[in-house]
Design an enzyme around this catalytic site. Structure first.
Site, PDB file in Angstrom:
ATOM      1  N   PHE A 111      -5.477  -1.175  -5.339  1.00 26.26           N
ATOM      2  CA  PHE A 111      -4.968  -1.689  -4.056  1.00 26.26           C
ATOM      3  C   PHE A 111      -4.025  -0.714  -3.371  1.00 26.26           C
ATOM      4  O   PHE A 111      -3.760  -0.834  -2.189  1.00 26.26           O
ATOM      5  CB  PHE A 111      -4.275  -3.042  -4.273  1.00 26.26           C
ATOM      6  CG  PHE A 111      -2.814  -2.948  -4.646  1.00 26.26           C
ATOM      7  CD1 PHE A 111      -2.416  -2.573  -5.919  1.00 26.26           C
ATOM      8  CD2 PHE A 111      -1.841  -3.232  -3.708  1.00 26.26           C
ATOM      9  CE1 PHE A 111      -1.074  -2.485  -6.253  1.00 26.26           C
ATOM     10  CE2 PHE A 111      -0.487  -3.149  -4.032  1.00 26.26           C
ATOM     11  CZ  PHE A 111      -0.106  -2.768  -5.312  1.00 26.26           C
ATOM     12  N   LYS A 112      -3.534   0.272  -4.109  1.00 24.03           N
ATOM     13  CA  LYS A 112      -2.597   1.212  -3.495  1.00 24.03           C
ATOM     14  C   LYS A 112      -3.242   1.996  -2.352  1.00 24.03           C
ATOM     15  O   LYS A 112      -2.549   2.471  -1.463  1.00 24.03           O
ATOM     16  CB  LYS A 112      -2.023   2.120  -4.564  1.00 24.03           C
ATOM     17  CG  LYS A 112      -1.081   1.312  -5.465  1.00 24.03           C
ATOM     18  CD  LYS A 112      -0.406   2.106  -6.539  1.00 24.03           C
ATOM     19  CE  LYS A 112       0.669   1.297  -7.238  1.00 24.03           C
ATOM     20  NZ  LYS A 112       0.126   0.368  -8.251  1.00 24.03           N
ATOM     21  N   ASP A 113      -4.581   2.091  -2.347  1.00 25.17           N
ATOM     22  CA  ASP A 113      -5.265   2.752  -1.226  1.00 25.17           C
ATOM     23  C   ASP A 113      -4.998   2.043   0.105  1.00 25.17           C
ATOM     24  O   ASP A 113      -4.971   2.684   1.148  1.00 25.17           O
ATOM     25  CB  ASP A 113      -6.783   2.755  -1.451  1.00 25.17           C
ATOM     26  CG  ASP A 113      -7.221   3.701  -2.556  1.00 25.17           C
ATOM     27  OD1 ASP A 113      -6.635   4.789  -2.690  1.00 25.17           O
ATOM     28  OD2 ASP A 113      -8.173   3.344  -3.290  1.00 25.17           O
TER      29      ASP A 113
END
Ligand SMILES: *Cc1c(COP(=O)(O)O)cnc(C)c1O
Length: 467
Positions: A111-113
């Site tokens: 999810f860091k993208d």
């Protein structure tokens, strides 16, 4: 919009300044001076918007005059155009109350993208405007490093130095970092642990010999722009499930408290959030703080969900500051006493304020395995061990009749394939977009776990602030 430090004494900055600064000079974190609010009618109008359009609407009040609405929309369109799913963050239904929000369709499968793809573009925009160079220095135990490197690879005015503990990240995670061969990407494997790497990065932020020459920037979730980008998917999910006319609960696998703080911000902006469930693994400092008010640091136990193996959650400070009436002086005192004794007690206002919206649950190894096997056997979904903590917590918490509960899926199951296979008997396939990862050439330097060696390396390879 103006940004102030949680510790009260650093200079207030605009959005551009806060994005490039990372940590505030008084050791605090930047937060907006006030929370923008959307009316019910404005939230109702969000239903059905393309993700990039919704993102621009939710973020515009935070960006203020630093970007025009048109420019912001161009940047969100570019950032989210790289996702492998048209919906960017699609919702999947488990059963009548349980839902899954898939946040892993970006280039590096976590999810860091969602935040970092946008942050890379914001860096580029603001640095061009200022004619300035930025030296990003970070430490990673896996997911942040690959997402940050993907987001800034090839940018002209950014160099990134990413430290990882040699031999202690998975092969997939290492290759996602070291196979990016752009000249501005510098992978450093250090001798030592993640905590050693993190300590050296913090030291560099306070090293005048370095900060006088280089503008040192942050890509971890102390950077406000990251949290801002994460607020968007809470709105996206909730309006699909009937907000503003219906309340929605979220279960969030938590490490540094960044993702769950973004959910808190969404609620402060008017989204009808029934409950935010703080899901931890056995590294449960937040679970203890929210159930007994005791925020005291233990030792880190390695788990199958390594991105949550954290004992001090940087962004918890942002919550305590907000619940404590935005009193920077009181927060500075509270954090000084925590840093000295590694423990603190929440004030009554903080504990009661937190209890109005937040609840928590902790998952041990058995709970995580049971959640993975439930999702597969009952619903045909493979979930990773981080997501499993959220699903466990969601199923263990009563959020009220008729309230949908959305678990945030923070990593693609293939990123943690061994743990998923042990729990379910199924080996998740790596998606095609990273399929040839194991054939690509790697580039990485190995350095001693010694601050002077690392600082020299950065100084030799980085470009000064203006030059
Ligand atoms: C970073 C990460 C988390 C924790 O997120 P925080 O914002 O630090 O709470 C959870 N799951 C995965 C897969 C991550 O990479």
């Amino acid at each position: 919009m103006e940004y102030v430090s949680t510790r009260g004494s650093a200079q207030a900055l605009d959005f551009e300044g806060a994005t490039l600064a990372g940590l505030a000079s008084d050791g605090g974190l930047y937060v907006p001076r006030e929370w923008p609010r959307f009316s019910e009618a404005e939230i109702a109008e969000m239903a059905g918007l393309p993700y990039a359009e919704l993102a621009a609407r939710v973020m515009q009040p935070f960006v203020g005059v630093c970007l025009t609405p048109d420019r912001l929309r161009q940047l969100t369109t570019k950032a989210y155009g790289r996702f492998a799913h048209r919906a960017v963050t699609p919702l999947v239904q488990f059963d009548e109350t349980q839902w899954l929000l898939e946040l892993f369709h970006g280039p590096t499968l976590a999810f860091k993208d969602v935040a970092l793809q946008l942050l890379g573009l914001l860096f580029e925009e603001f640095l061009e405007r200022r004619g300035q160079n930025l030296t990003v220095v970070g430490a990673t135990s896996g997911d942040t490093g690959s997402a940050a490197i993907d987001a800034v690879a090839g940018l002209e005015k950014v160099d990134i130095f990413m430290l990882h503990p040699r031999g202690r990240v998975s092969d997939v995670q290492r290759r996602q970092m070291t196979t990016v061969l752009a000249p501005n990407v510098h992978n450093i494997a250090i001798e030592g642990s993640f905590d050693d790497a993190q300590a050296m990065v913090k030291r560099m932020f306070n090293d005048r010999a370095m900060t006088d020459r280089f503008a040192i920037g942050a890509v971890n979730s102390i950077n406000w722009a990251r949290l801002m980008a994460q607020v968007v998917y809470y709105f996206a999910a909730a309006v699909q499930l009937g907000a503003p006319h219906r309340q929605v609960a979220f279960s969030v696998p938590t490490g540094n408290f960044g993702d769950v703080f973004a959910g808190y911000v969404a609620a402060r902006m008017g989204l009808p959030v029934a409950k935010l469930i703080v899901a931890t693994n056995v590294n449960d400092i937040l679970h203890r703080a929210l159930t007994s008010g005791d925020y005291s640091q233990g030792t880190v136990t390695p788990t199958a969900a390594p991105s949550m193996d954290i004992q001090v959650s940087s962004n918890f400070e942002r919550l305590l500051f907000d619940l404590g009436g935005a009193d920077g002086k009181a927060m500075a005192d509270q954090m000084a006493s925590f840093e000295a004794s590694k423990a603190m007690q929440l004030s009554n206002a903080q504990a009661q304020g937190a209890a109005r919206l937040l609840t928590s649950a902790r998952a041990d190894a058995d709970d995580m395995n049971r959640a993975m096997s439930w999702a597969w056997a009952q619903c045909g979904e493979l979930i990773d061990p981080h997501t499993a903590c959220a699903v466990h917590a969601a199923r263990a918490t009563d959020c009220g009749p008729g309230v949908p509960v959305v678990s945030l899926a923070t990593a693609h199951p293939a990123k943690f394939g061994d743990a998923v296979e042990r729990a379910t008997g199924q080996r998740p396939a790596l998606p095609a977009r990273v399929g040839d990862l194991f054939e690509r050439e790697e580039r990485c330097v190995e350095l001693a776990g010694d601050y002077a060696v690392i600082a020299d390396y950065v100084a030799d390879h980085a470009v000064p602030r203006s030059g």
